[in-house]
Design an enzyme around this catalytic site. Structure first.
Site, mmCIF file in Angstrom:
data_model
loop_
_atom_site.group_PDB
_atom_site.id
_atom_site.type_symbol
_atom_site.label_atom_id
_atom_site.label_comp_id
_atom_site.label_asym_id
_atom_site.label_seq_id
_atom_site.Cartn_x
_atom_site.Cartn_y
_atom_site.Cartn_z
ATOM 1 N N GLU A 229 8.480 -140.439 -33.724
ATOM 2 C CA GLU A 229 9.146 -141.565 -33.088
ATOM 3 C C GLU A 229 10.194 -142.130 -34.031
ATOM 4 O O GLU A 229 10.362 -141.660 -35.155
ATOM 5 C CB GLU A 229 8.120 -142.628 -32.661
ATOM 6 C CG GLU A 229 7.286 -143.194 -33.784
ATOM 7 C CD GLU A 229 6.076 -144.013 -33.295
ATOM 8 O OE1 GLU A 229 5.461 -143.636 -32.286
ATOM 9 O OE2 GLU A 229 5.751 -145.018 -33.927
ATOM 10 N N HIS B 269 4.541 -150.415 -32.865
ATOM 11 C CA HIS B 269 4.120 -149.865 -34.156
ATOM 12 C C HIS B 269 4.901 -150.521 -35.280
ATOM 13 O O HIS B 269 6.112 -150.688 -35.192
ATOM 14 C CB HIS B 269 4.383 -148.350 -34.208
ATOM 15 C CG HIS B 269 3.366 -147.545 -33.478
ATOM 16 N ND1 HIS B 269 3.607 -146.244 -33.088
ATOM 17 C CD2 HIS B 269 2.111 -147.826 -33.064
ATOM 18 C CE1 HIS B 269 2.531 -145.766 -32.470
ATOM 19 N NE2 HIS B 269 1.617 -146.714 -32.432
#
Lengths: 390, 291, 390, 291
Positions: free
Chosen positions: B210, B248
């Site tokens: 990511e 995150h």
């Protein structure tokens, strides 16, 4: 979490970092009195959580108490719009009034966390007062980078070395090094995510001083710094983001999108956003409802998405695990009822109690298109947005 | 052979609160040999009438020969739990806890650097290996099927998505590892890629990255030089704006290297088969495997 | 450096360690008022830098404000003599008055620096309120020893483990562990040499509390703790030792000796003391004048030795290096002139400018026996002390 | 062969204040090859017109190939100087500074533990090796004579006393090492004993200890098991009272093991020839060597 410049200045001062004399004012009259205390010449700075204040009219040099009051009056109670704020700007409730400093040289120093070094990283430059990202892009050799040791911190000799490399005059290397060491202490002891001094100035009378300070803090560590958490100014945040934050939801408003996204898990949420793009639309938000969200939390998340006026359709993508899909479905129904929305929903539900959840949504009479996976979601979304329906 | 865990895995679970107990129960139900629990105030009692609970990790290890530790304690105590498990000599420690202060991880990673313990996480879903019915963490066992594709990911639920896609296409998994979404974590992409490359039960690898950080770049470098098995990649966050944290702690675009497009470019240069969208990770693997 | 109990109590309180309510009084009336505030029942404790106060009458339980005043009157302005004080005792200028605590259990915890572990060491025991050295000698298995990690400090899990091992009730393990962790923070952040809580008590109403506290600090680190250095109470120290300390000399008064020793270097000073013993006499002091002592510092050292009424003869043993023997000799002559002493001196001078130094002493007409080495010094000293002369 | 330094020693001196300059000058006068000085405000100038001064240790090492560092900086900066020299890769660092806060040494010793640098000191007189005219520290060169007895000591001036006794009896020295009077220090008795045992230029060893700590006990244990060469020992502080610090931070009797009598007993058990008084160290060695 971000704080205002005047708050950052106070923290630095408590660590022995030299800062200009300054005070904070909520009214033009208070600003006038502060400027008087500095002999009239002062700088008036709007206190907002955003950079680019100078170009936006949020920083004014004044040469009399009246001018200070006037400058403050021009800022207080208004919204300041900079390239870093959202389009409507952020409200100015306070201004900082600081004495003027006679500057011989402007330097830059900042500390951030470096994932590769697994330690705090000091970045410093002789090119202070400028956009450091431009300096990094155009003249990377003018940036000095030194990692602190993860266990013993930034060694004084490193701080001295940095000071010499960014051109602090030799007689001021010792106080400059002490200042840098103290910044590293602030970073570590206060669980900061960023300590940035831009500019760090050498004054004509031979002092080293933090002229402007920006400090950000790790949200995850605020529990052990109640005195920092108390500095939060919710008004500076986007209203929806603040509401989500208060509800314990990870939510980020994205400009210009028209598809609201409701997902559990950060990675899956990003994947879902990316999928909307392949369906020809932009996502309106990032939203991770988290692992064990209860019904009312799901409802609140749904309401936040709906209350974003940009949103035309909602993509729900839930993977039942600790989260049960039936619970999530009841939350969505609750949120839909509370808001009375008729917005089309594209829903993927997998995992724990998925079928039960889908049934709950169907029974509630919402405008739902059910899909089996991410690929189908993209197709369904395209149809929904082009006016097609289930 | 397999990676990280095997038939001799003896699981210790620390942090038996509501979530920890629920998940420990699921690990057992999947078939994992949980031999000990740790809870300072419940020492001397039993978990599910079968597994002894100890006051300290050291006591638990001494009494049961536990060799894998799993941590569910609240974030504020997670680093201390990691250190307690490391000091007790557990060779593998998996930390699920989310929201561990990053400074705690600075200290903890430096502390364990020269210790013989491998740390997975924190803020990760753990790992699961269908062939030995081993589940150390929270990955739902029912979505997996036994097979020969290894999966490694920074994300939890997105991993499940990928696994479901694989399973639905009849492609089973050897081991599935979530390395976690925090910027400072123990086991990295490179570590797991190396294990899969050397694993005779793995024929191909799915790697899901990511935005944020440069761990995917390091993975690309490693793949280019050391990985002979086919790798299917995916990078999420192409639509994320710069400077905003996407859930995150590590998922934030702070510069060019953190961009999804940049990571995709570098992975493709390294020979990785990057899926055009997260919806087609399984399909991409089927294509690569010629199915 | 040592501090008083009431000062240690304040430091602990600032670190969140639970301590009894207490105040400090300089007069009986102040003590009365403090006891009133605690409802009359209180403990009055003489504030001196020495243990063994209880047996020496320095700790009194009182059950009314008047009794508190009476107890304070019996201590204030007097000298308290305990087995740890010098023979004349130490003056009591303040008393601490603390509320009484209902004790369920008395435990012990202390932190010292451990040279072998190269780290702070926590020592704890279920046997609180007793002489811990006796516990260590008689029942060593009742002492729990855990070293802190030199870089990351005492781990919370270690603190929890210690609390469990010394018998803290299970429901109080968490606050007890936090308390122990905070003691370790005091030790590390304040550069302590000792943090000792004896007893650490569990109260009948379920609290864990530091009932008595002793904190010592590393002299070498006081430069970075001005707030600690300011707590020094010179009156508690031996007058000669305090004078030497103020002059920057390492000096320790030894009871019952009659040979004053003046040496440069700690090891050589101990060797010189040992040599006096082989000459049949006891050394009156340890004294290291240090490496680069100037004339007036030597003179001051000489005067301190001479002003010790136990001293009958002086053994000077100097090894010229950075210290020049001629400078030292002039300092001795200056000190001798200032005091007018005629005490016999046995002098060994070696190294830089030794001959010149000996000549200076000879020219000054002092009562000097010159020797070439340590062996000769012993012989000469025996002669001098037996009434023989050069 | 010799220990710690040799013909290739290239000395760097950090801290060129009054004392540091004086002592650096003495090292040079003895014959030591001083190649660099370090002083942040005097970079670019020369020491005694011949030795270049640099702003940082790293610069000095890079430019001169220095391989031994000597530290005279004030105690408050001594630990930082040690770390700077360690980080610069100097294999041997000698710290003379007295009064270094003990917590600084806790940190520093832990930091350097897995680094390839050997630390001697702090609060030590350094070392001297007559055969190669190498002097790293403050031991007066004129009292030494070349020979085959190694000397190791916790004390400075007492070492000189012992050396003078040896020299006056015609017994020369191979290398003379002061390990320092602080409780937490780098190189220990055991380290130096091992070097002397393996040194083909050393036939016998003088070891001078004192009250406080248990380092002499560790030395005795090592001597008993590993040292074949004769060792003459001395322990000072027999007349020191308990609980009082005798100048050296480490010289304090805190329990039975710290007593001089106890240390003497254990050394004698280990086969060490303990001198009856510090006045007869040289005589004892003469006796042992049969002269």
């Amino acid at each position: 979490m971000n704080i205002h410049e005047y708050q950052a200045r106070e923290i630095l001062e408590s660590y022995g970092v030299a800062v200009p004399r300054a005070g904070v004012a909520s009214t033009p009259d208070e600003a006038r009195k502060l400027a008087e205390g500095f002999g009239g010449r002062a700088v008036v700075k709007a206190q907002v959580h955003a950079g680019g204040r100078g170009k936006a009219g949020g920083v004014k040099l004044v040469s009399s108490p009246d001018e200070a009051a006037e400058a403050a009056a021009g800022m207080l109670g208004k919204n300041l719009i900079t390239h870093q704020t959202r389009s409507e700007g952020v409200p100015v409730r306070k201004v900082m009034v600081a004495e003027l400093t006679d500057i011989a040289d402007e330097l830059y120093v900042a500390i951030t966390m470096d994932a590769d070094a697994k330690a705090p990283m000091v970045m410093a430059s002789s090119e202070g007062g400028m956009d450091i990202e431009e300096v990094a892009a155009n003249t990377p050799d003018k940036i000095v980078r030194v990692a602190a040791d993860p266990l013993i911190g930034l060694s004084p000799y490193h701080a001295r070395d940095i000071a010499m490399k960014i051109g602090v005059p030799i007689d001021l290397v010792r106080p400059a090094a002490t200042l840098i060491t103290n910044l590293a202490r602030v970073f570590q002891e206060k669980d900061a995510s960023l300590v940035e001094i831009n500019p760090l100035v050498v004054t004509t009378d031979g002092k080293v001083m933090a002229l402007d300070a920006k400090i950000g803090f790790e949200d995850d560590a605020l529990f052990r710094h109640p005195e920092i958490a108390a500095l939060e100014d919710p008004e500076q945040n986007d209203a929806l983001e603040q509401k989500a934050h208060d509800a314990g939801l990870a939510y980020v408003k994205l400009d210009g999108g028209r598809v609201g996204c409701m997902v559990n898990g950060a990675g899956l949420a990003m994947a879902t956003m990316d999928i909307t793009k392949t369906a020809g639309a932009d996502p309106a938000n990032f939203l991770d409802v988290g692992g064990g969200a209860a019904e009312d939390k799901i409802a609140e998340a749904f309401e936040i998405i709906v209350s974003d006026s940009d949103v035309e359709a909602i993509l729900v993508n839930l993977f039942g695990g600790i989260l049960r899909c039936d619970v999530a479905a009841r939350g969505i129904v609750m949120g839909a009822n509370n808001t009375g929305t008729q917005m089309p929903l594209v829903v993927a539900m997998r995992g724990t109690n998925a079928e039960e959840g889908l049934q709950i949504l169907a029974d509630a009479g919402l405008n739902v298109t059910t899909v089996g996976d991410l690929g189908e979601a993209a197709t369904a979304l395209t149809q929904v947005l082009s006016g097609g329906s289930n | 052979m397999g990676i990280l865990i095997d038939e001799n895995t003896r699981l210790l679970v620390q942090g038996l609160g509501r979530d920890g107990s629920f998940q420990a129960s699921r690990c057992r139900a999947y078939g994992t040999n949980m031999v000990a629990g740790v809870h300072p105030r419940r020492g001397g009692t039993m978990f599910e009438d079968e597994v002894p609970i100890f006051e300290t990790v050291a006591d638990a290890v001494a009494a049961t020969g536990a060799n894998v530790g799993l941590i569910f304690v609240p974030a504020s105590g997670a680093a201390d739990a990691i250190i307690e498990q490391v000091d007790a000599g557990l060779p593998l420690v998996v930390c699920i806890s989310e929201g561990v202060p990053v400074q705690d991880m600075v200290t903890t990673l430096a502390y364990i650097e020269d210790k013989p313990t491998r740390l997975l996480g924190p803020n990760c879903p753990g790992l699961i290996r269908p062939s030995t019915k081993g589940k150390i963490g929270i990955i739902p066992g029912n979505i997996l099927s036994e097979g020969r594709v290894g999966v490694v990911s920074r994300s939890g639920t997105l991993t499940y998505e990928a696994v479901v896609q694989l399973t639905e296409l009849g492609i089973g998994q050897s081991t599935c590892v979530g390395i976690g979404g925090d910027p400072l974590h123990g086991t990295t992409f490179v570590d797991v890629l190396e294990m899969f490359e050397n694993d005779d039960e793995t024929d191909a690898i799915v790697m899901i990255g990511e935005i944020g950080g440069t761990k995917e770049q390091q993975a690309a470098e490693y793949i280019k030089n050391h990985v002979t098995k086919p790798v299917v990649g995916a990078i999420v966050g192409q639509t994320a704006p710069p400077g905003k944290r996407m859930g995150h702690a590590g998922a934030i675009i702070t510069g060019k290297a953190a961009l999804a497009s940049e990571k995709i470019r570098i992975l493709e240069e390294a020979g990785v088969h990057v899926a055009e969208s997260p919806a087609v990770i399984g399909a991409k693997m089927a294509e690569v495997l010629g199915r």
